[in-house]
Design an enzyme around this catalytic site. Sequence first.
Site, PDB file in Angstrom:
ATOM      1  N   ASP A 173       0.879  -0.896  -0.040  1.00  0.00           N
ATOM      2  CA  ASP A 173      -0.073  -0.060   0.075  1.00  0.00           C
ATOM      3  C   ASP A 173       0.957   1.281  -0.061  1.00  0.00           C
ATOM      4  OD1 ASP A 173      -2.733   1.047   0.204  1.00  0.00           O
ATOM      5  OD2 ASP A 173      -1.485   2.106   1.518  1.00  0.00           O
TER       6      ASP A 173
HETATM    7  C1  TTP Z   1       2.934   8.670  -5.028  1.00  0.00           C
HETATM    8  C2  TTP Z   1       2.633   7.679  -6.225  1.00  0.00           C
HETATM    9  C3  TTP Z   1       1.842   6.641  -6.000  1.00  0.00           C
HETATM   10  N1  TTP Z   1       1.304   5.923  -7.276  1.00  0.00           N
HETATM   11  C4  TTP Z   1       0.378   4.736  -7.224  1.00  0.00           C
HETATM   12  C5  TTP Z   1       1.131   3.471  -6.741  1.00  0.00           C
HETATM   13  C6  TTP Z   1      -0.221   2.825  -6.303  1.00  0.00           C
HETATM   14  O1  TTP Z   1      -0.854   2.114  -7.566  1.00  0.00           O
HETATM   15  C7  TTP Z   1      -1.147   3.963  -6.048  1.00  0.00           C
HETATM   16  C8  TTP Z   1      -1.474   3.734  -4.574  1.00  0.00           C
HETATM   17  O2  TTP Z   1      -2.613   3.195  -4.258  1.00  0.00           O
HETATM   18  P1  TTP Z   1      -2.747   1.827  -3.473  1.00  0.00           P
HETATM   19  O3  TTP Z   1      -3.986   1.726  -2.889  1.00  0.00           O
HETATM   20  O4  TTP Z   1      -1.506   1.682  -2.739  1.00  0.00           O
HETATM   21  O5  TTP Z   1      -2.718   0.490  -4.582  1.00  0.00           O
HETATM   22  P2  TTP Z   1      -3.729   0.297  -5.699  1.00  0.00           P
HETATM   23  O6  TTP Z   1      -5.104   0.808  -5.143  1.00  0.00           O
HETATM   24  O7  TTP Z   1      -3.289   1.091  -7.066  1.00  0.00           O
HETATM   25  O8  TTP Z   1      -3.446  -1.087  -6.077  1.00  0.00           O
HETATM   26  P3  TTP Z   1      -3.676  -2.308  -5.178  1.00  0.00           P
HETATM   27  O9  TTP Z   1      -4.357  -1.972  -3.951  1.00  0.00           O
HETATM   28  O10 TTP Z   1      -4.495  -3.366  -5.831  1.00  0.00           O
HETATM   29  O11 TTP Z   1      -2.345  -2.929  -4.868  1.00  0.00           O
HETATM   30  O12 TTP Z   1      -0.637   5.128  -6.307  1.00  0.00           O
HETATM   31  C9  TTP Z   1       2.407   6.137  -8.306  1.00  0.00           C
HETATM   32  O13 TTP Z   1       2.386   5.247  -9.398  1.00  0.00           O
HETATM   33  N2  TTP Z   1       3.398   7.058  -8.311  1.00  0.00           N
HETATM   34  C10 TTP Z   1       3.551   7.908  -7.319  1.00  0.00           C
HETATM   35  O14 TTP Z   1       4.363   8.693  -7.449  1.00  0.00           O
END
Ligand code: TTP
Length: 191
Positions: free
Chosen positions: A68
Site C-alpha cells: 500500500d
Molecule cells: C505517489 C505515487 C503513487 N503511485 C501509485 C502506486 C499505487 O498504484 C497507488 C496507490 O494506491 P494503493 O492503494 O497503494 O494501490 P492500488 O489501489 O493502485 O492497487 P492495489 O491495492 O490493488 O495494490 O498510487 C504512483 O504510481 N506513483 C507515485 O508517485
Amino acid sequence: MKLILGSGSPRRLDLLATLGLTPDAIRPPDIDETPGKGELPRPYCARMSREKARTVQAGADEVVLCADTTVALGRRIMGKPRDAGEAAEFLLAMSGRRHKVITAVAVRRGDRLWERDVVTTVRMKRLDDLELNAYLATDDWRGKAGGYGIQGPAGAFIPWLQGSYTAVMGLPVAETANLLKAAGYPVWRTE
Ligand SMILES: Cc1cn([C@H]2C[C@H](O)[C@@H](COP(=O)(O)OP(=O)(O)OP(=O)(O)O)O2)c(=O)[nH]c1=O
C-alpha cells in the site's frame, strides 16, 4: 512455489519485473480503504497492506505479495483523488513543500506474515497555474495516491527526495526482495 501478486497496480507488476520476477497469478484485493478516526498515516498504510495480504486467497504453496502506498502531509492522509478537483487540492497543498510517501509491503505464506514499511520524504516544487492545469489535463493523477505519479510527467515537479524512488512508485524493490527471501521464495536463481 508460486508467487501471487495481490495488487491491481500496473506499477507494482512493472517493479517486480525489474527483479526478474513474474507472478504466477494476479489477484487484486478488495478491502475498505477508509482510514480510522484519528489514524496516523504510517500505521494506516501498514494496516492496509496487511489487510490486503490477509484478504487475498492463496494455497499452501503460494506466496502472496501486497503493498500500500499512502501520501501524507503531516497527519493528513491523501489517498487516490476522486476527481480532478480533489487532485488539484492535494497538489496545491503539497506545492512548494515536503511531504512523506509511505509504502508498506506485506508478504504472506500460509499463516505467516512478513512486513516492512519505507518512508520517503519528497519535495515538490512550487506549482504555477500552467503546471497545475496542464498536469491535471494529462489524467496521469488518476488512481494514484496523493494525485501524482513520480514516474510520469509529475516527475518534473520533484527536484529532491530522501528515501526510495521505487517505494514512491508503489513497491520498494530492495525491501520486497528481502521479504520474499525471508518467506522462502527463490528470488535469485542460478539457472
Ligand atoms: C505517489 C505515487 C503513487 N503511485 C501509485 C502506486 C499505487 O498504484 C497507488 C496507490 O494506491 P494503493 O492503494 O497503494 O494501490 P492500488 O489501489 O493502485 O492497487 P492495489 O491495492 O490493488 O495494490 O498510487 C504512483 O504510481 N506513483 C507515485 O508517485
